[in-house]
Design a protein around this motif. Structure first.
Motif, PDB file in Angstrom:
ATOM      1  N   LEU A   1       0.835  -1.191   0.000  1.00  0.00           N
ATOM      2  CA  LEU A   1       0.000   0.000   0.000  1.00  0.00           C
ATOM      3  C   LEU A   1       0.876   1.250   0.000  1.00  0.00           C
ATOM      4  O   LEU A   1       1.977   1.243   0.565  1.00  0.00           O
ATOM      5  CB  LEU A   1      -0.873   0.044   1.255  1.00  0.00           C
ATOM      6  CG  LEU A   1      -2.184  -0.720   1.306  1.00  0.00           C
ATOM      7  CD1 LEU A   1      -2.867  -0.425   2.629  1.00  0.00           C
ATOM      8  CD2 LEU A   1      -3.105  -0.363   0.156  1.00  0.00           C
ATOM      9  N   PRO A   2       0.411   2.341  -0.606  1.00  0.00           N
ATOM     10  CA  PRO A   2       1.126   3.610  -0.455  1.00  0.00           C
ATOM     11  C   PRO A   2       1.273   3.938   1.023  1.00  0.00           C
ATOM     12  O   PRO A   2       0.326   3.846   1.806  1.00  0.00           O
ATOM     13  CB  PRO A   2       0.197   4.615  -1.152  1.00  0.00           C
ATOM     14  CG  PRO A   2      -0.552   3.811  -2.158  1.00  0.00           C
ATOM     15  CD  PRO A   2      -0.762   2.472  -1.509  1.00  0.00           C
ATOM     16  N   GLY A   3       2.486   4.274   1.412  1.00  0.00           N
ATOM     17  CA  GLY A   3       2.756   4.585   2.819  1.00  0.00           C
ATOM     18  C   GLY A   3       3.480   3.474   3.547  1.00  0.00           C
ATOM     19  O   GLY A   3       4.108   3.708   4.582  1.00  0.00           O
ATOM     20  N   ASP A   4       3.391   2.242   3.044  1.00  0.00           N
ATOM     21  CA  ASP A   4       4.127   1.123   3.655  1.00  0.00           C
ATOM     22  C   ASP A   4       5.509   1.036   3.021  1.00  0.00           C
ATOM     23  O   ASP A   4       5.634   0.877   1.802  1.00  0.00           O
ATOM     24  CB  ASP A   4       3.376  -0.196   3.438  1.00  0.00           C
ATOM     25  CG  ASP A   4       2.166  -0.343   4.337  1.00  0.00           C
ATOM     26  OD1 ASP A   4       1.924   0.580   5.144  1.00  0.00           O
ATOM     27  OD2 ASP A   4       1.460  -1.362   4.239  1.00  0.00           O
ATOM     28  N   SER A   5       6.538   1.119   3.840  1.00  0.00           N
ATOM     29  CA  SER A   5       7.910   1.052   3.329  1.00  0.00           C
ATOM     30  C   SER A   5       8.404  -0.389   3.338  1.00  0.00           C
ATOM     31  O   SER A   5       7.813  -1.275   3.974  1.00  0.00           O
ATOM     32  CB  SER A   5       8.839   1.918   4.185  1.00  0.00           C
ATOM     33  OG  SER A   5       8.999   1.333   5.467  1.00  0.00           O
ATOM     34  N   LEU A   6       9.511  -0.625   2.647  1.00  0.00           N
ATOM     35  CA  LEU A   6      10.117  -1.961   2.650  1.00  0.00           C
ATOM     36  C   LEU A   6      10.553  -2.347   4.058  1.00  0.00           C
ATOM     37  O   LEU A   6      10.447  -3.511   4.450  1.00  0.00           O
ATOM     38  CB  LEU A   6      11.316  -1.992   1.692  1.00  0.00           C
ATOM     39  CG  LEU A   6      10.996  -1.788   0.208  1.00  0.00           C
ATOM     40  CD1 LEU A   6      12.283  -1.795  -0.617  1.00  0.00           C
ATOM     41  CD2 LEU A   6      10.038  -2.854  -0.316  1.00  0.00           C
ATOM     42  N   ASP A   7      11.041  -1.366   4.827  1.00  0.00           N
ATOM     43  CA  ASP A   7      11.429  -1.641   6.214  1.00  0.00           C
ATOM     44  C   ASP A   7      10.216  -2.020   7.056  1.00  0.00           C
ATOM     45  O   ASP A   7      10.287  -2.932   7.894  1.00  0.00           O
ATOM     46  CB  ASP A   7      12.124  -0.421   6.824  1.00  0.00           C
ATOM     47  CG  ASP A   7      13.541  -0.222   6.298  1.00  0.00           C
ATOM     48  OD1 ASP A   7      14.121  -1.209   5.780  1.00  0.00           O
ATOM     49  OD2 ASP A   7      14.062   0.900   6.398  1.00  0.00           O
ATOM     50  N   ASP A   8       9.091  -1.322   6.836  1.00  0.00           N
ATOM     51  CA  ASP A   8       7.854  -1.661   7.563  1.00  0.00           C
ATOM     52  C   ASP A   8       7.460  -3.107   7.301  1.00  0.00           C
ATOM     53  O   ASP A   8       7.080  -3.847   8.222  1.00  0.00           O
ATOM     54  CB  ASP A   8       6.703  -0.748   7.126  1.00  0.00           C
ATOM     55  CG  ASP A   8       6.893   0.698   7.534  1.00  0.00           C
ATOM     56  OD1 ASP A   8       7.631   0.957   8.503  1.00  0.00           O
ATOM     57  OD2 ASP A   8       6.311   1.584   6.867  1.00  0.00           O
ATOM     58  N   VAL A   9       7.539  -3.476   6.030  1.00  0.00           N
ATOM     59  CA  VAL A   9       7.145  -4.829   5.638  1.00  0.00           C
ATOM     60  C   VAL A   9       8.056  -5.869   6.279  1.00  0.00           C
ATOM     61  O   VAL A   9       7.593  -6.879   6.829  1.00  0.00           O
ATOM     62  CB  VAL A   9       7.165  -4.955   4.101  1.00  0.00           C
ATOM     63  CG1 VAL A   9       7.061  -6.404   3.672  1.00  0.00           C
ATOM     64  CG2 VAL A   9       6.031  -4.146   3.486  1.00  0.00           C
ATOM     65  N   LYS A  10       9.351  -5.628   6.226  1.00  0.00           N
ATOM     66  CA  LYS A  10      10.292  -6.580   6.817  1.00  0.00           C
ATOM     67  C   LYS A  10      10.054  -6.716   8.314  1.00  0.00           C
ATOM     68  O   LYS A  10      10.037  -7.836   8.860  1.00  0.00           O
ATOM     69  CB  LYS A  10      11.732  -6.143   6.545  1.00  0.00           C
ATOM     70  CG  LYS A  10      12.761  -7.113   7.139  1.00  0.00           C
ATOM     71  CD  LYS A  10      14.182  -6.702   6.811  1.00  0.00           C
ATOM     72  CE  LYS A  10      15.171  -7.677   7.450  1.00  0.00           C
ATOM     73  NZ  LYS A  10      16.580  -7.318   7.156  1.00  0.00           N
ATOM     74  N   ASN A  11       9.884  -5.599   9.000  1.00  0.00           N
ATOM     75  CA  ASN A  11       9.666  -5.639  10.450  1.00  0.00           C
ATOM     76  C   ASN A  11       8.397  -6.407  10.800  1.00  0.00           C
ATOM     77  O   ASN A  11       8.359  -7.168  11.781  1.00  0.00           O
ATOM     78  CB  ASN A  11       9.595  -4.224  11.016  1.00  0.00           C
ATOM     79  CG  ASN A  11      10.929  -3.495  10.944  1.00  0.00           C
ATOM     80  OD1 ASN A  11      11.983  -4.128  10.890  1.00  0.00           O
ATOM     81  ND2 ASN A  11      10.898  -2.179  10.937  1.00  0.00           N
ATOM     82  N   PHE A  12       7.346  -6.226   9.988  1.00  0.00           N
ATOM     83  CA  PHE A  12       6.096  -6.943  10.224  1.00  0.00           C
ATOM     84  C   PHE A  12       6.306  -8.445  10.073  1.00  0.00           C
ATOM     85  O   PHE A  12       5.813  -9.240  10.884  1.00  0.00           O
ATOM     86  CB  PHE A  12       5.023  -6.463   9.250  1.00  0.00           C
ATOM     87  CG  PHE A  12       3.729  -7.215   9.351  1.00  0.00           C
ATOM     88  CD1 PHE A  12       2.770  -6.853  10.273  1.00  0.00           C
ATOM     89  CD2 PHE A  12       3.465  -8.304   8.516  1.00  0.00           C
ATOM     90  CE1 PHE A  12       1.567  -7.552  10.379  1.00  0.00           C
ATOM     91  CE2 PHE A  12       2.279  -9.011   8.607  1.00  0.00           C
ATOM     92  CZ  PHE A  12       1.329  -8.634   9.543  1.00  0.00           C
ATOM     93  N   ILE A  13       7.023  -8.847   9.026  1.00  0.00           N
ATOM     94  CA  ILE A  13       7.269 -10.275   8.789  1.00  0.00           C
ATOM     95  C   ILE A  13       8.073 -10.886   9.927  1.00  0.00           C
ATOM     96  O   ILE A  13       7.728 -11.954  10.450  1.00  0.00           O
ATOM     97  CB  ILE A  13       7.986 -10.486   7.436  1.00  0.00           C
ATOM     98  CG1 ILE A  13       7.052 -10.103   6.282  1.00  0.00           C
ATOM     99  CG2 ILE A  13       8.447 -11.929   7.283  1.00  0.00           C
ATOM    100  CD1 ILE A  13       7.724 -10.101   4.920  1.00  0.00           C
ATOM    101  N   VAL A  14       9.154 -10.215  10.314  1.00  0.00           N
ATOM    102  CA  VAL A  14      10.012 -10.735  11.390  1.00  0.00           C
ATOM    103  C   VAL A  14       9.215 -10.901  12.684  1.00  0.00           C
ATOM    104  O   VAL A  14       9.316 -11.927  13.370  1.00  0.00           O
ATOM    105  CB  VAL A  14      11.214  -9.799  11.606  1.00  0.00           C
ATOM    106  CG1 VAL A  14      11.982 -10.189  12.878  1.00  0.00           C
ATOM    107  CG2 VAL A  14      12.150  -9.840  10.402  1.00  0.00           C
TER     108      VAL A  14
END
Length: 487
Positions: A364-377
């Motif tokens: 989604l617009p506003g979600d960064s690659l770092d946000d995504v990685k942190n969520f997965i971890v």
């Protein structure tokens, strides 16, 4: 007893106030649709049909392995354009960027105005091996049968290239002269990312200081029965596109014989990680481009749905629950998770020493690659699993209040008067994102009416377009060229 009556009276008053307020919001919801202005078409229909039919016969296929490109087909296609659109080639400036990307410049009468860019691509995806015989008519024959033109590219996206050039050729025959410059930009590798086509066009134009009021690419379309509560066709104009990223989950450890497995194997731990991600999912949030869609369609909904969306601040949890019931609408309001590849093991009786899973994510617009990685971890909660995330974030979100969007909306409404024209968030990728850096706004809209079956044919078997749809696409491009020059 008096206290009970007082409480009931207060609650009753609040309920009445609630109903009055929410019903008032519903009944005062105003349409955001312009009035249609239909015009008589001057298109030479037989010639237009013949040109798209011929365009399909050139096998301008994009392969992930660029060494497989057959550029003789691309050369033949470019020669065909020169023969088929003599006025365009005589009156407009043509520049070849990186040999095969095409940039046509139609010089306007007022150089003080920023130009408009219309872009499409003439490369197509390959035919899946083993499906050739499933086509009712050959994928590169361009046959015209039963009111339809058949073949790869009829929807994605030679219809855009030919539609734009047909529109320009017709306007030139009418001695039309634009006020602002118009650019027609055609990539040749959009299906594999556009790095040598659109990206190089942008690099070249940027080096010259060329900036656009807006750029319009393919993307959304006129869709049927896809928006809850709306019975009319809805023309969705992409104002942003989701980012595309790849997450790799990998774990290494001792293997061993399958007769003596540990309680937790590498495959089991990766499988558990994927299961946790699918069970949890990224949080849903009705915001941004997804919310804008419903701002525009809510006034056109049936009463029940209109009531809910007119009061979305109150009913947002209900709305999100409704949207999450279908994959297409769920993708509007959250970053999505799609496991696509699992790699582990080579022999049935040996435990693999390494297991890897690949997950495709659409951000989604506003979600960064770092946000995504942190969520997965955080979600998988396994320190031994290595997580890497690569890719690109969502494009910028273009304005729906600008005259740019309103010109697109008006042009679409002129051609499809019964449709509701609204902004939306595009899930797939397009060349439009390359133009973000040199345009105030970028939009994504293919001016044809599609069913869910049509959408599945775009990269699949039996891709075709109805003649009516194709001619309406030409009409739209004529409208947008004229509409944008009134601003």
């Amino acid at each position: 007893m008096k206290k009970v009556k007082l409480i009931l009276s207060i609650l009753g008053g609040l309920l009445v106030l609630f109903l009055i307020t929410t019903l008032l919001n519903t009944f005062t919801l105003k349409t955001l649709q312009p009035v249609s202005n239909t015009h008589q078409s001057s298109i030479n229909k037989d010639n237009a049909i013949q040109n798209l039919s011929k365009a399909i016969t050139f096998k301008t296929i994009s392969y992930q392995d660029r060494s497989k490109f057959d550029f003789t087909e691309f050369d033949r296609f470019i020669s065909f354009l020169k023969e088929s659109y003599p006025l365009v080639h005589d009156e407009l400036e043509l520049e070849m960027v990186n040999k095969y990307a095409l940039v046509f410049k139609w010089k306007g009468t007022d150089s003080s105005k920023l130009p408009i860019g219309l872009t499409s691509h003439y490369d197509v995806v390959p035919i899946l091996e083993g499906t050739e015989n499933k086509w009712e008519h050959g994928p590169f024959t361009g046959q015209v049968v039963a009111g339809k033109i058949w073949g790869r590219g009829t929807l994605d996206d030679k219809v855009g290239v030919i539609g734009i050039l047909e529109a320009a050729e017709n306007l030139l025959k009418e001695d039309y002269k634009p006020e602002r410059d118009l650019y027609f930009m055609f990539g040749f590798d959009e299906e594999i990312g556009g790095d040598e086509g659109a990206s190089e066009i942008v690099r070249e134009l940027d080096s010259r200081g060329v900036k656009f009021e807006y750029v319009l690419d393919e993307g959304g379309a006129i869709v049927e029965n896809m928006v809850p509560g709306v019975s009319r066709p809805v023309g969705v104009v992409g104002i942003s596109e989701k980012g595309s990223a790849t997450a790799e989950l990998s774990i290494e450890g001792s293997g061993g014989h399958s007769s003596q497995p540990k309680n937790e194997t590498n495959i089991g731990r990766i499988a558990r990680a994927i299961a946790r991600l699918e069970e949890t999912q990224f949080p849903a949030d009705l915001k941004g481009a997804g919310e804008k869609l419903f701002d525009f369609v809510a006034p056109e909904m049936s009463f029940g749905m209109k009531y809910v969306f007119a009061n979305k601040m109150i009913f947002e949890p209900v709305i999100e629950k409704i949207l999450l019931q279908q994959p297409a609408s769920a993708a509007l309001i959250r970053t999505t998770i799609a496991p696509t590849i699992f790699q582990a093991g080579e022999q049935y009786n040996a435990l693999p020493e390494k297991a890897t899973a690949i997950i495709n994510l659409r951000l989604l617009p506003g979600d960064s690659l770092d946000d995504v990685k942190n969520f997965i971890v955080k979600t998988i909660d396994d320190q031994d699993i290595k997580v890497t995330v690569t890719g690109n974030e969502a494009s910028g979100v273009s304005s729906v209040k600008s005259w740019h969007f309103k010109s697109i909306q008006q042009s679409a409404k002129n051609v499809y008067p019964d449709a509701v024209i609204a902004p939306y968030l595009m899930f797939a990728g397009s060349d439009a994102r390359h133009y973000d850096s040199i345009a105030k706004n970028t939009y994504r809209f293919l001016p044809v009416q599609l069913t869910s079956e049509d959408l599945s044919r775009m990269h699949g078997t039996n891709e075709h377009i109805s003649i009516v749809n194709y001619l309406k696409a030409i009409e739209f491009y004529m409208e947008i060229m004229k509409e944008s020059n009134q601003k």
